[in-house]
Design a protein around this motif. Sequence first.
Motif, PDB file in Angstrom:
ATOM      1  N   ALA A  33      26.513  30.732 -20.886  1.00  0.00           N
ATOM      2  CA  ALA A  33      25.317  30.443 -20.101  1.00  0.00           C
ATOM      3  C   ALA A  33      25.424  31.025 -18.694  1.00  0.00           C
ATOM      4  CB  ALA A  33      25.087  28.931 -20.031  1.00  0.00           C
ATOM      5  N   ILE A  34      26.591  30.896 -18.084  1.00  0.00           N
ATOM      6  CA  ILE A  34      26.775  31.438 -16.733  1.00  0.00           C
ATOM      7  C   ILE A  34      26.747  32.968 -16.772  1.00  0.00           C
ATOM      8  CG2 ILE A  34      28.357  31.580 -14.763  1.00  0.00           C
ATOM      9  CD1 ILE A  34      29.353  28.747 -15.617  1.00  0.00           C
ATOM     10  N   SER A  75      22.125  29.906  -8.307  1.00  0.00           N
ATOM     11  CA  SER A  75      21.171  30.768  -7.606  1.00  0.00           C
ATOM     12  C   SER A  75      21.207  30.512  -6.100  1.00  0.00           C
ATOM     13  CB  SER A  75      19.762  30.542  -8.151  1.00  0.00           C
ATOM     14  OG  SER A  75      18.819  31.308  -7.439  1.00  0.00           O
ATOM     15  N   LEU A  76      21.237  29.243  -5.729  1.00  0.00           N
ATOM     16  CA  LEU A  76      21.309  28.908  -4.309  1.00  0.00           C
ATOM     17  C   LEU A  76      22.621  29.368  -3.694  1.00  0.00           C
ATOM     18  CD1 LEU A  76      19.715  25.350  -4.386  1.00  0.00           C
ATOM     19  CD2 LEU A  76      18.729  27.420  -3.392  1.00  0.00           C
ATOM     20  N   LEU A  77      23.716  29.215  -4.419  1.00  0.00           N
ATOM     21  CA  LEU A  77      25.007  29.684  -3.916  1.00  0.00           C
ATOM     22  C   LEU A  77      25.010  31.208  -3.800  1.00  0.00           C
ATOM     23  CD1 LEU A  77      27.450  27.343  -5.861  1.00  0.00           C
ATOM     24  CD2 LEU A  77      26.915  27.286  -3.411  1.00  0.00           C
ATOM     25  N   ASP A  96      23.077  20.006 -17.382  1.00  0.00           N
ATOM     26  CA  ASP A  96      21.716  20.525 -17.515  1.00  0.00           C
ATOM     27  C   ASP A  96      21.770  21.983 -17.063  1.00  0.00           C
ATOM     28  OD1 ASP A  96      19.064  21.348 -16.965  1.00  0.00           O
ATOM     29  OD2 ASP A  96      18.445  19.279 -16.587  1.00  0.00           O
ATOM     30  N   LEU A  97      21.551  22.912 -17.977  1.00  0.00           N
ATOM     31  CA  LEU A  97      21.693  24.327 -17.657  1.00  0.00           C
ATOM     32  C   LEU A  97      20.691  24.804 -16.612  1.00  0.00           C
ATOM     33  CD1 LEU A  97      22.571  25.819 -21.148  1.00  0.00           C
ATOM     34  CD2 LEU A  97      24.105  25.208 -19.268  1.00  0.00           C
ATOM     35  N   LEU A  98      19.537  24.150 -16.518  1.00  0.00           N
ATOM     36  CA  LEU A  98      18.578  24.506 -15.475  1.00  0.00           C
ATOM     37  C   LEU A  98      19.100  24.101 -14.097  1.00  0.00           C
ATOM     38  CD1 LEU A  98      15.199  23.605 -17.206  1.00  0.00           C
ATOM     39  CD2 LEU A  98      16.213  25.875 -16.867  1.00  0.00           C
ATOM     40  N   VAL A  99      19.737  22.941 -14.012  1.00  0.00           N
ATOM     41  CA  VAL A  99      20.340  22.500 -12.753  1.00  0.00           C
ATOM     42  C   VAL A  99      21.465  23.448 -12.363  1.00  0.00           C
ATOM     43  CG1 VAL A  99      21.680  20.653 -11.636  1.00  0.00           C
ATOM     44  CG2 VAL A  99      19.684  20.082 -13.041  1.00  0.00           C
TER      45      VAL A  99
END
Length: 124
Positions: A19-20, A114-116, A105-108
């Motif tokens: 996922a990552i 994304s923020l990082l 939660d993959l969206l979280v």
Amino acid sequence: MRVLLIDAQTTGAPTLKWAIESLGDTVERCDAEAALVMARDFGPDVIIADIALLGPDAGKFCADLHAIKDISNAKVIAQGVTGTVDLSGGGVASQFDLHLKRPIDLLVLADMLSLLRTGMKVVS
């Protein structure tokens, strides 16, 4: 980004790694025993660590990660089954920068990474 995933789960960890990677990040996965050496060699921007896998020495482990010169600015994210973790109080959890509750939660996770990636401050 370069993400180090410290997780020995045989079912969930490969899925989390995938996922990552699907977000465009480079991921290396290891268990707790190999983590400090892998962190030095890989030079991650983000470290996601299974807090249960680290056991009672999780706080010291996290401090040891932050002490590695080349990755001292890496964000260390605890993943675990607890719902609310106090990251400020001086306990084990306070050594970590962020916390993800399992099941993740993959969206979280995608939003957090994304923020990082953009350098924004993340508040968990």
